[in-house]
Design a protein around this motif. Structure first.
Motif, PDB file in Angstrom:
ATOM      1  N   ARG A 182       6.033  79.914  60.731  1.00  0.00           N
ATOM      2  CA  ARG A 182       5.034  80.159  62.742  1.00  0.00           C
ATOM      3  C   ARG A 182       3.905  79.375  62.225  1.00  0.00           C
ATOM      4  NH1 ARG A 182       6.769  86.949  63.184  1.00  0.00           N
ATOM      5  NH2 ARG A 182       8.872  86.687  62.766  1.00  0.00           N
ATOM      6  N   GLU A 183       4.131  78.086  61.412  1.00  0.00           N
ATOM      7  CA  GLU A 183       2.795  77.573  62.360  1.00  0.00           C
ATOM      8  C   GLU A 183       3.569  76.910  63.206  1.00  0.00           C
ATOM      9  OE1 GLU A 183      -0.016  74.099  59.774  1.00  0.00           O
ATOM     10  OE2 GLU A 183       1.279  75.585  58.628  1.00  0.00           O
ATOM     11  N   VAL A 184       2.485  76.858  63.766  1.00  0.00           N
ATOM     12  CA  VAL A 184       2.706  75.490  65.220  1.00  0.00           C
ATOM     13  C   VAL A 184       2.472  74.425  64.956  1.00  0.00           C
ATOM     14  CG1 VAL A 184       1.770  75.911  68.122  1.00  0.00           C
ATOM     15  CG2 VAL A 184       2.421  77.459  66.990  1.00  0.00           C
ATOM     16  N   LEU A 185       3.191  73.252  64.580  1.00  0.00           N
ATOM     17  CA  LEU A 185       2.307  72.467  64.250  1.00  0.00           C
ATOM     18  C   LEU A 185       2.086  70.608  65.193  1.00  0.00           C
ATOM     19  CD1 LEU A 185       5.556  71.945  61.063  1.00  0.00           C
ATOM     20  CD2 LEU A 185       2.591  72.064  61.093  1.00  0.00           C
ATOM     21  N   ASN A 186       0.906  71.019  66.202  1.00  0.00           N
ATOM     22  CA  ASN A 186       0.638  70.197  66.710  1.00  0.00           C
ATOM     23  C   ASN A 186       0.190  68.549  66.351  1.00  0.00           C
ATOM     24  OD1 ASN A 186       1.265  71.908  69.026  1.00  0.00           O
ATOM     25  ND2 ASN A 186      -1.359  72.939  68.585  1.00  0.00           N
TER      26      ASN A 186
ATOM     27  N   ASN B  23       4.078  63.774  71.344  1.00  0.00           N
ATOM     28  CA  ASN B  23       3.576  65.045  71.442  1.00  0.00           C
ATOM     29  C   ASN B  23       3.248  64.196  69.970  1.00  0.00           C
ATOM     30  OD1 ASN B  23       2.532  67.172  70.387  1.00  0.00           O
ATOM     31  ND2 ASN B  23       2.818  67.758  68.929  1.00  0.00           N
ATOM     32  N   LEU B  24       1.811  63.149  70.446  1.00  0.00           N
ATOM     33  CA  LEU B  24       1.365  61.368  69.586  1.00  0.00           C
ATOM     34  C   LEU B  24       0.025  62.607  70.005  1.00  0.00           C
ATOM     35  CD1 LEU B  24       2.115  58.446  71.634  1.00  0.00           C
ATOM     36  CD2 LEU B  24       3.190  59.896  69.468  1.00  0.00           C
ATOM     37  N   ALA B  25      -0.643  62.344  68.800  1.00  0.00           N
ATOM     38  CA  ALA B  25      -2.336  62.436  68.012  1.00  0.00           C
ATOM     39  C   ALA B  25      -3.030  61.244  68.658  1.00  0.00           C
ATOM     40  CB  ALA B  25      -2.587  62.224  66.492  1.00  0.00           C
ATOM     41  N   PRO B  26      -4.118  61.984  69.103  1.00  0.00           N
ATOM     42  CA  PRO B  26      -5.652  60.550  69.689  1.00  0.00           C
ATOM     43  C   PRO B  26      -4.595  59.839  69.253  1.00  0.00           C
ATOM     44  CG  PRO B  26      -5.857  63.287  69.884  1.00  0.00           C
ATOM     45  CD  PRO B  26      -4.724  62.812  68.922  1.00  0.00           C
ATOM     46  N   ASN B  27      -5.578  59.224  68.137  1.00  0.00           N
ATOM     47  CA  ASN B  27      -5.495  57.884  67.787  1.00  0.00           C
ATOM     48  C   ASN B  27      -4.087  57.083  68.562  1.00  0.00           C
ATOM     49  OD1 ASN B  27      -8.284  57.570  67.510  1.00  0.00           O
ATOM     50  ND2 ASN B  27      -7.895  58.498  64.967  1.00  0.00           N
TER      51      ASN B  27
ATOM     52  N   ASN C 140      -2.615  63.388  60.061  1.00  0.00           N
ATOM     53  CA  ASN C 140      -1.881  64.284  60.460  1.00  0.00           C
ATOM     54  C   ASN C 140      -0.860  64.884  60.685  1.00  0.00           C
ATOM     55  OD1 ASN C 140      -1.679  62.861  62.757  1.00  0.00           O
ATOM     56  ND2 ASN C 140      -4.387  63.419  63.091  1.00  0.00           N
ATOM     57  N   VAL C 141      -1.086  65.528  61.517  1.00  0.00           N
ATOM     58  CA  VAL C 141       0.727  65.894  61.319  1.00  0.00           C
ATOM     59  C   VAL C 141       1.895  64.672  62.993  1.00  0.00           C
ATOM     60  CG1 VAL C 141       2.529  67.760  62.591  1.00  0.00           C
ATOM     61  CG2 VAL C 141       1.318  68.303  61.397  1.00  0.00           C
ATOM     62  N   GLY C 142       0.863  64.294  63.836  1.00  0.00           N
ATOM     63  CA  GLY C 142       1.788  63.384  64.334  1.00  0.00           C
ATOM     64  C   GLY C 142       1.324  61.748  63.623  1.00  0.00           C
ATOM     65  N   SER C 143       0.283  61.361  62.225  1.00  0.00           N
ATOM     66  CA  SER C 143       0.830  60.486  61.943  1.00  0.00           C
ATOM     67  C   SER C 143       2.378  60.358  61.202  1.00  0.00           C
ATOM     68  CB  SER C 143       0.107  60.566  60.154  1.00  0.00           C
ATOM     69  OG  SER C 143      -1.868  60.635  61.248  1.00  0.00           O
ATOM     70  N   PHE C 144       3.106  60.738  61.475  1.00  0.00           N
ATOM     71  CA  PHE C 144       4.497  60.773  60.507  1.00  0.00           C
ATOM     72  C   PHE C 144       5.334  61.114  61.608  1.00  0.00           C
ATOM     73  CE2 PHE C 144       7.854  63.503  58.056  1.00  0.00           C
ATOM     74  CZ  PHE C 144       8.343  62.295  57.310  1.00  0.00           C
ATOM     75  N   ASP C 145       6.577  59.919  61.655  1.00  0.00           N
ATOM     76  CA  ASP C 145       7.354  59.725  62.439  1.00  0.00           C
ATOM     77  C   ASP C 145       8.265  60.006  62.100  1.00  0.00           C
ATOM     78  OD1 ASP C 145       7.969  57.377  61.691  1.00  0.00           O
ATOM     79  OD2 ASP C 145       8.144  56.011  63.538  1.00  0.00           O
ATOM     80  N   GLY C 146       8.600  60.722  60.802  1.00  0.00           N
ATOM     81  CA  GLY C 146       9.345  60.641  59.989  1.00  0.00           C
ATOM     82  C   GLY C 146      10.399  59.571  59.377  1.00  0.00           C
ATOM     83  N   LYS C 147       9.477  58.113  59.961  1.00  0.00           N
ATOM     84  CA  LYS C 147       9.790  56.861  58.952  1.00  0.00           C
ATOM     85  C   LYS C 147       8.996  55.884  58.130  1.00  0.00           C
ATOM     86  CE  LYS C 147      14.926  56.454  60.305  1.00  0.00           C
ATOM     87  NZ  LYS C 147      15.191  55.104  60.677  1.00  0.00           N
ATOM     88  N   LEU C 148       7.258  56.641  58.828  1.00  0.00           N
ATOM     89  CA  LEU C 148       6.127  55.875  58.597  1.00  0.00           C
ATOM     90  C   LEU C 148       5.016  56.862  58.720  1.00  0.00           C
ATOM     91  CD1 LEU C 148       7.038  52.731  61.353  1.00  0.00           C
ATOM     92  CD2 LEU C 148       7.123  52.681  58.992  1.00  0.00           C
TER      93      LEU C 148
END
Length: 249
Positions: free
Chosen positions: A233-237, A49-53, A190-198
């Motif tokens: 219940r927020e969908v974290l796209n 589920n990667l952000a476009p960038n 955005n949410v996809g900018s964070f991979d758990g570590k970076l």
């Protein structure tokens, strides 16, 4: 039944050259065969589920690696990845002819780490051991704080304890800012900018993507903040803002 030479149909020669041969009016394709390695890359990009960038950067870096190496995935060893890191550092140049920055090198290595981690988990019969294990990112020093002294930062942390509804979000925000990010960079996360570590920053003032390793405590605070939003219940796209506003519109 007897045939004479005049009654036989004319002989037609069919060329065997692939460039000129045709069958049923269709010209033979000269397109090179698809690299099976790239098929796995596309599957990886679709399954995350990667952000476009982020997807654009991963695709660029993985394509560059496959152009550098002709080895199949099962043939790769850590020494090959170490050589590739040297290649990024010593041979690749930017559009203006400068060597890649440490942040850009880290972006390339991080893309490979993410891909091969997925490969070793999804296709253990192809890659039994992740070849990027042991390949370290370049050390990028955090920019020094330019406005707040340690004493002032202590006051900020103390003030966070007095907050109500926004305490968890603001605490995560201060943790991010404490790693040297500018306000303009934070609002683009955005949410996809964070991979758990970076944290992945596609656009910076140097026009180069940047990876920001977070301290352990900061990773935990940010992960807990996102988990709370999920429980609400927020969908974290991946393209949703990393930090949300609590102001009524």
């Amino acid at each position: 039944m007897n045939y004479n030479a005049d009654s036989l149909p004319p002989i037609k020669l069919i060329p065997l050259n692939a460039e000129t041969a045709s069958l049923s009016g269709r010209t033979a394709s000269t397109r090179p065969p698809t690299d099976i390695r790239w098929v796995k890359v596309l599957e990886f990009l679709r399954s995350n589920n990667l952000a476009p960038n982020s997807r654009k950067l991963y695709e660029r870096e993985l394509k560059r690696f496959l152009a550098w190496s002709e080895l199949h995935y099962h043939e790769l060893r850590p020494r090959h990845l170490a050589l590739y890191k040297e290649y990024l550092r010593d041979e690749i140049r930017t559009d203006v002819g400068k060597p890649l920055s440490k942040s850009s090198i880290n972006a390339g290595i991080a893309a490979l780490k993410s891909f091969f981690k997925w490969m070793s988990y999804t296709y253990p019969e192809i890659i039994a051991t992740n070849p990027t294990l042991g390949i370290k990112l370049e050390k990028v020093p955090l920019p020094p704080a330019q406005s707040l002294t340690p004493e002032q930062m202590e006051q900020v942390w103390s003030a966070l304890e007095l907050l109500g509804e926004t305490k968890q979000r603001d605490t995560a925000l201060v943790h991010i800012l404490s790693h040297g990010l500018r306000a303009g960079e934070v609002v683009q996360l955005n949410v996809g900018s964070f991979d758990g570590k970076l944290l992945f920053l596609p656009d910076t003032k140097t026009n180069e993507p940047r990876l920001v390793p977070l301290r352990k405590e900061s990773r935990e605070v940010l992960a807990e903040y996102l988990l709370t939003r999920s429980h609400q219940r927020e969908v974290l796209n991946s393209d949703f803002p990393l930090m949300i506003s609590h102001h009524a519109s």
